[in-house]
Write an enzyme that holds these catalytic residues in place. Structure first.
Site, PDB file in Angstrom:
ATOM      1  N   LYS A  50       0.859  -1.196   0.000  1.00  0.00           N
ATOM      2  CA  LYS A  50       0.000   0.000   0.000  1.00  0.00           C
ATOM      3  C   LYS A  50       0.887   1.236   0.000  1.00  0.00           C
ATOM      4  O   LYS A  50       1.884   1.299   0.741  1.00  0.00           O
ATOM      5  CB  LYS A  50      -0.884  -0.024   1.252  1.00  0.00           C
ATOM      6  CG  LYS A  50      -1.837   1.151   1.388  1.00  0.00           C
ATOM      7  CD  LYS A  50      -2.694   1.009   2.658  1.00  0.00           C
ATOM      8  CE  LYS A  50      -3.698   2.129   2.792  1.00  0.00           C
ATOM      9  NZ  LYS A  50      -4.554   1.993   3.994  1.00  0.00           N
ATOM     10  N   SER A  58      -9.584  -0.288   7.629  1.00  0.00           N
ATOM     11  CA  SER A  58      -9.125  -0.123   6.245  1.00  0.00           C
ATOM     12  C   SER A  58      -8.414  -1.318   5.626  1.00  0.00           C
ATOM     13  O   SER A  58      -8.160  -1.314   4.421  1.00  0.00           O
ATOM     14  CB  SER A  58      -8.208   1.099   6.139  1.00  0.00           C
ATOM     15  OG  SER A  58      -8.945   2.279   6.277  1.00  0.00           O
ATOM     16  N   SER A 117      -9.425   1.968   3.305  1.00  0.00           N
ATOM     17  CA  SER A 117      -8.586   2.708   2.388  1.00  0.00           C
ATOM     18  C   SER A 117      -7.572   1.867   1.629  1.00  0.00           C
ATOM     19  O   SER A 117      -6.993   2.339   0.653  1.00  0.00           O
ATOM     20  CB  SER A 117      -7.832   3.788   3.155  1.00  0.00           C
ATOM     21  OG  SER A 117      -6.939   3.200   4.105  1.00  0.00           O
TER      22      SER A 117
END
Lengths: 59, 454
Positions: B80, B179, B155
């Site tokens: 990420k 997330s 996210s």
């Protein structure tokens, strides 16, 4: 909220320039916080400790 | 024969270990898969293929010479883009950090690298793990592999989309209000939020210090355990109890979260009830458990998260607010208006919420709850995105720090994944993963793939 209060809160948050560029976003932020405050649980127990801990937990 | 990119981490690791698959072959097949499907999904913000190819070749040579260092040796793992990968930008999907380059690996990446993992690229995120999905950012938002017109959750949106779409077997995400587990839920894969502090956050751009966790997204529970073994620094074998099933476990079902606190979509409710029956049929005992209402967890989480995030972003909110996406700016600004006394009330009530969950764990081994209350909505339906994002039961375990995992629990009539969440006492990830794997093995969901190739 009246304009003077609004201006004072924006000044206190240091967001004068941001409020000039994005007035709606800053107004929305204040409205959001006002809404959220009404839903936040508040304890009347003076001894209730916060998390993360401010002291080592008792064993 | 199964194409290498279709293999789970454990399957690929086993084939690499016994010489049936080379890390180079696996990486090249994953890169080909990325080239084929990512233009529809936008999971990647940056490919690091040259470096990954060099690492895969080195892994191949080393494994031939002296065997694999770990089950992750030669396995592609996506990162990420709020987590540092040495020598590459960590943009946080933001114009604020387009020129920022990480000098070193985040601690968790260093552990994965030492275990032999290779890194094909950086994955899409909501801006600073809070603002999204958004269309006014330097990179487009990731989309859901089950239906690219829908959002993948966030996210860690690129992590969820990439793993579900079989671009690589595992990815790193971060979880502050859910997330890791949100994209896992919406993409039909496994998302694990470990116990607070178990996985290092060093080298990870913070959202909210006391709520942030780093966790893996994988296609199976076993793969999550193998990832956690490395990510936690090898402190224990979290796969040791896999295969034992749920027989004899006491599971507390927190029905009021999705029945009365925040009534879920009927298909989600039905999936949870079916899951409870499956767990009972597999030998667990189900108990109704009552916790404080979800609204209390949500109110405390919001106040803490916004306050901590505002401390991180205060200067930029004042000096260059135009560089944020609109949705990010609007989600961050309230934190600058929260009175300090409110933050203290939230921190003090957090103690009570933790005590309530701990009290539940004195009576049951695990908790079963909803994860998301709704299947993923269309990504361009801003109003529904805003309305449904907070409709979830993940934040309680960010506040309490207990480990929690989400797994797929069905498909909606619209062909989108449904999910459940299990949580357990702090430091009992082996138990948590044992139970999740027991459910996974009793159901067909882990073998369902998004219809990208149809």
């Amino acid at each position: 909220m009246d304009d003077a209060t609004l201006a004072a809160l924006i000044r206190a948050a240091g967001l004068e320039e941001t409020a000039r560029q994005f007035p709606d976003d800053v107004r929305d932020a204040l409205a959001t916080v006002a809404r959220q405050r009404a839903n936040l649980p508040r304890s009347s127990d003076p001894t209730l400790e916060p998390t993360p801990a401010y002291q080592a937990p008792r064993r | 024969m199964t194409a290498p990119h279709q293999l789970t981490l454990a399957e690929a690791g086993a084939r690499i270990a016994d010489g049936r698959l080379s890390p180079v072959e696996l990486l090249e097949d994953c890169l080909a898969r990325i080239a084929a499907v990512d233009p529809r999904l936008n999971a990647f913000v940056r490919l690091t293929e040259d470096e990954a190819r060099a690492d895969a070749r080195a892994a191949e040579a080393e494994i031939r010479r002296s065997g694999p260092r770990s089950p992750l040796h030669g396995i592609p793992v996506g990162i990420k883009d709020i987590i540092d990968l040495a020598g590459h930008p960590t943009t946080c999907h933001s114009r604020q950090l387009l020129d920022h380059r990480a000098e070193g690996d985040a601690q968790v990446v260093a552990l994965l690298r030492a275990a032999g993992a290779v890194f094909p690229g950086k994955l899409s995120t909501h801006e600073f793990a809070i603002g999204g999905p958004a269309f006014d950012l330097p990179f487009p938002p990731a989309r859901n592999p089950w239906n690219p017109a829908h959002h993948p959750g966030g996210s860690s949106s690129g992590s969820g989309a990439a793993v579900a779409a079989r671009m690589m077997p595992a990815a790193l995400g971060t979880d502050t209000g859910g997330s890791v587990r949100h994209p896992a839920s919406h993409c039909g894969i496994v998302g694990l939020k470990p116990t607070y502090g178990l996985v290092s956050r060093e080298g990870v751009f913070p959202l909210a210090f006391s709520l942030d966790h780093v966790g893996p997204l994988t296609r199976t529970v076993r793969d999550a355990a193998l990832m956690l073994n490395v990510m936690s620094g090898g402190r224990e074998d979290y796969a040791r109890d896999l295969g034992k099933g749920v027989k004899g476990l006491r599971i507390g079902f927190v029905r009021h979260f999705h029945e009365t606190d925040m009534p879920a979509d009927p298909e989600m409710t039905a999936a949870l009830e079916t899951a409870a029956k499956v767990l009972e049929a597999e030998g667990a005992t189900l108990h109704n458990v009552t916790l404080p209402p979800l609204s209390e967890f949500a109110a405390v989480n919001r106040t803490v998260l916004q306050s901590e995030a505002a401390a991180v972003h205060e200067e930029w909110l004042r000096t260059r607010p135009e560089l944020y996406a609109g949705v990010t700016r609007r989600r961050l600004l309230p934190g600058l208006f929260i009175p300090a006394v409110d933050l203290m009330h939230a921190a003090r009530h957090r103690t009570r919420l933790i005590a309530a969950v701990e009290a539940a764990f004195a009576k049951v081994d695990l908790l079963l709850t909803a994860s998301s209350m709704d299947p993923a909505c269309r990504i361009d339906d801003t109003e529904t995105v805003e309305r449904t994002y907070p409709r979830q039961a993940r934040t309680p375990f960010n506040l309490t720090g207990h480990p929690a995992v989400t797994v797929m629990a069905g498909l909606s009539s619209g062909g989108l994944p449904l999910s459940l969440q299990l949580a357990s006492p702090s430091g009992t990830e082996a138990l948590l993963l044992r139970a999740a794997e027991g459910y996974e093995r009793a159901t067909p969901w882990k073998d369902k793939a998004p219809p990208l190739d149809d």
